[in-house]
Design an enzyme around this catalytic site. Structure first.
Site, mmCIF file in Angstrom:
data_model
loop_
_atom_site.group_PDB
_atom_site.id
_atom_site.type_symbol
_atom_site.label_atom_id
_atom_site.label_comp_id
_atom_site.label_asym_id
_atom_site.label_seq_id
_atom_site.Cartn_x
_atom_site.Cartn_y
_atom_site.Cartn_z
ATOM 1 N N MET A 26 47.622 27.398 35.586
ATOM 2 C CA MET A 26 46.605 27.652 34.552
ATOM 3 C C MET A 26 47.206 28.536 33.454
ATOM 4 S SD MET A 26 42.928 27.695 36.400
ATOM 5 C CE MET A 26 42.960 29.383 36.961
ATOM 6 N N ASN A 28 49.467 31.697 31.628
ATOM 7 C CA ASN A 28 49.677 33.141 31.780
ATOM 8 C C ASN A 28 50.738 33.381 32.865
ATOM 9 O OD1 ASN A 28 48.348 36.158 32.846
ATOM 10 N ND2 ASN A 28 48.912 35.792 30.745
ATOM 11 N N HIS A 30 53.842 34.293 35.189
ATOM 12 C CA HIS A 30 54.564 35.506 35.583
ATOM 13 C C HIS A 30 55.688 35.106 36.534
ATOM 14 C CE1 HIS A 30 52.256 35.004 39.213
ATOM 15 N NE2 HIS A 30 51.117 35.139 38.553
ATOM 16 N N HIS A 33 55.076 32.440 39.186
ATOM 17 C CA HIS A 33 55.115 31.034 38.751
ATOM 18 C C HIS A 33 56.563 30.566 38.582
ATOM 19 C CE1 HIS A 33 51.048 32.153 37.025
ATOM 20 N NE2 HIS A 33 50.752 31.049 37.665
ATOM 21 N N GLY A 143 51.661 28.050 45.177
ATOM 22 C CA GLY A 143 51.956 29.368 45.730
ATOM 23 C C GLY A 143 51.132 29.665 46.975
ATOM 24 N N LYS A 145 50.121 32.507 47.676
ATOM 25 C CA LYS A 145 49.145 33.566 47.394
ATOM 26 C C LYS A 145 47.726 32.993 47.457
ATOM 27 C CE LYS A 145 47.947 35.849 43.489
ATOM 28 N NZ LYS A 145 46.504 35.936 43.721
ATOM 29 N N ARG A 183 45.433 37.718 37.007
ATOM 30 C CA ARG A 183 44.266 38.616 36.906
ATOM 31 C C ARG A 183 44.668 40.093 36.975
ATOM 32 N NH1 ARG A 183 41.483 33.968 39.478
ATOM 33 N NH2 ARG A 183 39.921 33.301 37.970
HETATM 34 O O1 PAF Z 1 46.423 27.834 41.315
HETATM 35 C C1 PAF Z 1 46.116 27.501 40.150
HETATM 36 O O2 PAF Z 1 46.660 27.986 39.170
HETATM 37 C C2 PAF Z 1 45.018 26.468 39.954
HETATM 38 O O3 PAF Z 1 44.019 26.576 40.916
HETATM 39 C C3 PAF Z 1 45.545 25.027 39.885
HETATM 40 C C4 PAF Z 1 46.186 24.600 41.196
HETATM 41 C C5 PAF Z 1 46.552 24.893 38.764
HETATM 42 C C6 PAF Z 1 44.391 24.059 39.615
HETATM 43 O O4 PAF Z 1 43.746 24.358 38.422
#
Ligand code: PAF
Length: 276
Positions: A26, A28, A30, A33, A143, A145, A183
């Site tokens: 989604m 943002n 870091h 990711h 992840g 997490k 977050r």
């Molecule tokens: O983990 C996330 O960032 C979201 O839940 C995902 C898997 C991209 C689905 O929107």
């Protein structure tokens, strides 16, 4: 790195690509990711990521509007990580009409995080299946997490016979133990100083279990009490089986300790695996 907003653009660009590995996000981004992207590279030839803040997985009172959107910086990070293609659809690209057909996961979607975020995992499963259909990867990385999300997506992939291998990436932590999360940017400096208590609390439970304390209900209760005494508002601390996130059986060996708690505005989640 190619960037596409349209479904057609992605399909065209990936038409002749060999083994595609996919890391949906989604944005943002870091270091957590980027670690998933690095892991993805080792599993295939073409690494694809997506950035899409998926309205379907946010509750009415949640942070869809304020969710941090940092597209330019994200693109620089993905470029540096060697990503081949970024799918960054607008809402009108992914949901040109109301998404009436949705994936409804089984009861696990109502437990743990799902008990506090009704409909969240339906929104996640729906967008991920749709993204899978667009990107058609052979491998996808998520992840650990978001442990419950990983389990639900793994089960969805298996039960719907999608030809995709699901890989879980380890949680990346700050030096003080706080699990990296988009977050975390909501935390005030005081809250940021307090935030590592969540991972410390999980580590204490892990240590206690390791020393032979199997009174799980008491460990959970004590941990919630400790956190709430320090100003947290804890949704749950739960010790579960890794395989299905149900309560441990006497012969369960692979466990995971999961927690979700609010510190001020942000709601933080974390988990720790343990073998006994
Ligand atoms: O983990 C996330 O960032 C979201 O839940 C995902 C898997 C991209 C689905 O929107």
């Amino acid at each position: 790195m190619q960037i596409h907003a349209s479904i057609q653009g992605v399909r065209q660009a990936l038409k002749n690509c060999a083994r595609i590995v996919f890391v949906p996000t989604m944005g943002n981004l870091h270091a957590g990711h980027i670690a998933l992207m690095t892991q993805a590279r080792a599993h295939g030839d073409t690494v694809v990521s997506s950035i899409f803040v998926n309205r379907l997985q946010f509750g009415l009172n949640e942070d869809f509007n304020s969710y941090p959107r940092t597209f330019k910086e994200d693109c620089e990070k993905l470029e540096a990580a060697g990503i081949d293609l970024l799918f960054a659809p607008r809402e009108s690209d992914l949901y040109p009409e109301p998404q009436q057909y949705q994936v409804d996961p089984p009861d696990i979607q109502n437990q743990l995080d799902g008990a506090f975020r009704p409909g969240h995992f339906r929104g996640v499963a729906t967008v991920v299946l749709k993204l899978f259909n667009i990107v058609q990867p052979q491998v996808a990385v998520f992840g650990k997490k978001d442990y419950q999300q990983l389990l639900i997506l793994r089960n969805m992939t298996r039960q719907l016979a999608l030809p995709i291998e699901i890989i879980g990436g380890e949680t990346v932590r700050a030096d003080d133990g706080l699990a990296l999360s988009s977050r975390n940017t909501y935390l005030t400096p005081e809250e940021r100083a307090e935030a590592p208590r969540l991972s410390r609390t999980l580590a204490e439970i892990r240590e206690a279990i390791g020393k032979g304390d199997h009174n799980f209900a008491k460990l959970e209760r004590d941990a919630m009490f400790t956190l709430d005494n320090k100003g947290w508002k804890t949704d749950y601390v739960a010790i579960r089986q890794q395989s299905d996130l149900q309560a441990p059986q006497p012969d369960s060996r692979e466990l995971v300790i999961l927690a979700a708690s609010r510190l001020g505005i942000p709601r933080l989640i974390d988990n720790l695996e343990i073998l006994i």
